[in-house]
Write an enzyme that holds these catalytic residues in place. Structure first.
Site, PDB file in Angstrom:
ATOM      1  N   ASP A   1       0.799  -1.171  -0.100  1.00  0.00           N
ATOM      2  CA  ASP A   1       0.025   0.150  -0.078  1.00  0.00           C
ATOM      3  C   ASP A   1       0.919   1.302  -0.077  1.00  0.00           C
ATOM      4  OD1 ASP A   1      -2.295   1.292  -0.216  1.00  0.00           O
ATOM      5  OD2 ASP A   1      -2.622   1.541   1.917  1.00  0.00           O
TER       6      ASP A   1
ATOM      7  N   HIS B   1      -3.538  13.978   1.518  1.00  0.00           N
ATOM      8  CA  HIS B   1      -3.638  12.925   2.501  1.00  0.00           C
ATOM      9  C   HIS B   1      -2.583  13.013   3.344  1.00  0.00           C
ATOM     10  CE1 HIS B   1      -4.979   9.350   4.683  1.00  0.00           C
ATOM     11  NE2 HIS B   1      -3.773   8.984   4.398  1.00  0.00           N
TER      12      HIS B   1
ATOM     13  N   GLU C   1     -10.135   3.685   3.859  1.00  0.00           N
ATOM     14  CA  GLU C   1      -9.466   4.719   3.052  1.00  0.00           C
ATOM     15  C   GLU C   1     -10.001   4.358   1.675  1.00  0.00           C
ATOM     16  OE1 GLU C   1      -5.247   4.125   4.254  1.00  0.00           O
ATOM     17  OE2 GLU C   1      -5.388   5.625   5.785  1.00  0.00           O
TER      18      GLU C   1
ATOM     19  N   GLU D   1      -9.171   4.177  -1.957  1.00  0.00           N
ATOM     20  CA  GLU D   1      -7.980   3.943  -2.717  1.00  0.00           C
ATOM     21  C   GLU D   1      -8.354   3.334  -4.249  1.00  0.00           C
ATOM     22  OE1 GLU D   1      -4.426   2.489  -0.779  1.00  0.00           O
ATOM     23  OE2 GLU D   1      -5.472   3.026   1.178  1.00  0.00           O
TER      24      GLU D   1
ATOM     25  N   ASP E   1      -9.089   0.507   2.049  1.00  0.00           N
ATOM     26  CA  ASP E   1      -8.199   0.231   3.200  1.00  0.00           C
ATOM     27  C   ASP E   1      -8.939   0.492   4.621  1.00  0.00           C
ATOM     28  OD1 ASP E   1      -5.773  -0.516   4.691  1.00  0.00           O
ATOM     29  OD2 ASP E   1      -5.015   1.458   3.935  1.00  0.00           O
TER      30      ASP E   1
ATOM     31  N   ARG F   1      -7.546   3.434  13.704  1.00  0.00           N
ATOM     32  CA  ARG F   1      -6.810   4.564  13.783  1.00  0.00           C
ATOM     33  C   ARG F   1      -6.264   4.521  15.202  1.00  0.00           C
ATOM     34  NH1 ARG F   1      -5.650   5.554   8.842  1.00  0.00           N
ATOM     35  NH2 ARG F   1      -7.656   6.312   7.562  1.00  0.00           N
TER      36      ARG F   1
ATOM     37  N   GLN G   1      -3.494   1.930  15.024  1.00  0.00           N
ATOM     38  CA  GLN G   1      -2.456   2.282  14.458  1.00  0.00           C
ATOM     39  C   GLN G   1      -1.548   3.170  14.952  1.00  0.00           C
ATOM     40  OE1 GLN G   1      -4.140   4.412  10.668  1.00  0.00           O
ATOM     41  NE2 GLN G   1      -2.230   4.852   9.918  1.00  0.00           N
TER      42      GLN G   1
ATOM     43  N   LYS H   1      -4.042  -2.152  10.190  1.00  0.00           N
ATOM     44  CA  LYS H   1      -4.720  -2.099   8.888  1.00  0.00           C
ATOM     45  C   LYS H   1      -4.795  -3.848   8.412  1.00  0.00           C
ATOM     46  CE  LYS H   1      -3.463   2.220   7.555  1.00  0.00           C
ATOM     47  NZ  LYS H   1      -4.338   2.935   6.669  1.00  0.00           N
TER      48      LYS H   1
ATOM     49  N   THR I   1      -8.951  -5.712   3.730  1.00  0.00           N
ATOM     50  CA  THR I   1      -8.771  -4.824   2.707  1.00  0.00           C
ATOM     51  C   THR I   1      -9.942  -5.432   1.860  1.00  0.00           C
ATOM     52  OG1 THR I   1      -6.611  -4.400   3.038  1.00  0.00           O
ATOM     53  CG2 THR I   1      -7.449  -3.647   1.049  1.00  0.00           C
TER      54      THR I   1
ATOM     55  N   GLU J   1      -9.709  12.241   8.056  1.00  0.00           N
ATOM     56  CA  GLU J   1      -9.772  13.809   7.677  1.00  0.00           C
ATOM     57  C   GLU J   1     -11.039  14.434   7.556  1.00  0.00           C
ATOM     58  OE1 GLU J   1      -6.805  13.680   3.784  1.00  0.00           O
ATOM     59  OE2 GLU J   1      -7.566  11.454   4.359  1.00  0.00           O
TER      60      GLU J   1
END
Ligand code: CA
Length: 405
Positions: free
Chosen positions: A118, A125, A191, A193, A225, A229, A232, A245, A249, A352
């Site tokens: 990844d 970002h 996420e 992607e 993804d 948080r 992480q 993570k 996925t 975000e």
């Protein structure tokens, strides 16, 4: 666009300009490769068998890996053959018996994922995450504009769209906590992607340069993804993402080819400083993609990221991935990293969008969200321009969060 006897509206996202590959099954029959055309799935192996084409054997496999291993010349020949098959009235008898209505198929993971990497290719970002996680330092790390940053993810937990996402459990510690604690993640995120599907294997010690990288890219899938948080934030220093993570996925079932995205190629936003020579290319070998995303949470579109905002070209990501002599395997998959733009509504993660939970956003139902709750359903959709005003659909990737076990 060439005419076809098939009844497909001109603006259909899966018209003849698209022809993505996937793996499907119908009741009582094994998994095999299908090509999406309009509201049907063409049983590609069966059609090629009837047409007497031996090379179609790779399409009778339960994944795209054998086809991926053949490399670009075979992919281009296959595409040309499919277009001929679907447009030549004389071939109708090879096609019609092998078209299955899309509502009658079950879609599966299109590739047996070999290695999964990844990247982190969106400047917006990376800047937002830097501001949130490291407010006292420069938002971009010193290496960010010199190389496409990435990490190795877990290929065995890449799942197809529609698979439930079990809320992960683990260890976390907020800065204000005296000690770490253990439990289900309370900051589960997404996420948005783009995933790149790799074929045309290479040997250890061989590099793939920017100019040749597209020869190893069959196409793209939408990729979510899923990210915990809280797990992480506590684990990622100094070796990067791991259990925050690796639990899941999700990818979309249809691999939309790079050939179908020819008209969607756009210049990169611009790279300053100029990267090292092995990451340099031409207007042809360096490109962005004009893919428009929608991020939907429980039926409300909460963001519209634009892939064209990405800083690094996919060809640079692949060149960087192999510059140390690491080999490529058929079925390798790499993610672009979260797609975020300058505007707030173009951010591809809830981290975000809610600014780490401090600014919850509204859903149509009157509810608000910062991070995901059990039962929430996230769907990413995307579309790109095709040739002659047509549209190239990338379909969707969806997943429901279910309680921790
Ligand atoms: Ca990511």
């Amino acid at each position: 666009m060439t005419a076809t006897w098939l009844d497909i509206p001109a603006d259909h996202p899966f018209g003849l300009a698209n022809l993505p590959y996937g793996v499907f099954s119908t009741q009582g029959r094994p998994r095999r490769v299908g090509v999406r055309v309009g509201d049907w799935v063409l049983d590609a192996g069966a059609a090629s068998e009837q047409a007497g084409m031996e090379s179609g054997e790779v399409w009778l496999q339960p994944s795209l890996n054998a086809f991926l291993a053949e490399g670009r010349p075979a992919w281009e020949a296959a595409r040309a053959w499919l277009v001929e098959l679907l447009t030549n009235e004389a071939r109708r008898d090879c096609v019609e018996p092998h078209l299955v209505p899309v509502e009658q198929v079950t879609m599966h993971l299109p590739v047996e994922v070999a290695d999964y990497v990844d990247f982190y290719a969106s400047e917006h970002h990376a800047t937002n995450v830097g501001r949130i996680f490291r407010p006292d330092s420069e938002p971009l790390t010193p290496n960010w504009k010199h190389l496409p940053i990435g990490y190795h993810g877990r290929s065995g937990t890449v799942v197809v769209s529609g698979t439930d996402i079990i809320r992960p459990t683990g260890q976390r510690k907020a800065p204000a906590d005296a000690a770490p604690s253990f439990g289900p993640s309370v900051r589960l995120d997404i996420e948005a992607e783009l995933g790149f599907v790799v074929g045309g294997p290479t040997a250890i010690g061989e590099r793939v340069g920017v100019a040749d990288a597209a020869d190893h890219l069959l196409g793209v899938v939408l990729l979510n993804d899923w990210s915990a948080r809280d797990i992480q934030a506590w684990e990622y220093v100094p070796l990067g993402p791991f259990l925050g993570k690796s639990f899941a996925t999700s990818i979309s079932p249809w691999v939309v080819t790079l050939d179908a995205l020819e008209a969607a190629r756009v210049p990169l936003p611009g790279q300053d400083p100029e990267p090292l020579a092995y990451l340099q290319g031409t207007a042809t070998s360096l490109f962005g993609l004009d893919i428009h995303y929608e991020v939907e949470l429980n039926g409300t579109v909460v963001a519209r990221p634009e892939y064209r905002d990405m800083y690094w070209s996919p060809t640079q990501m692949l060149a960087h991935l192999t510059v140390n002599g690491a080999s490529l395997r058929a079925g390798d998959l790499f993610g672009s990293g979260t797609i975020s733009g300058a505007a707030k509504d173009s951010r591809g993660s809830f981290l975000e969008l809610s600014w780490n939970g401090s600014e919850p956003f509204a859903l149509g139902s009157g509810a608000t969200r910062a991070f995901l709750e059990d039962g929430d359903v996230v769907t990413l959709r995307a579309v790109a321009p095709g040739p002659e005003g047509s549209r190239i659909g990338l379909g969707e990737v969806t997943g429901r969060v279910v309680p921790a076990r």
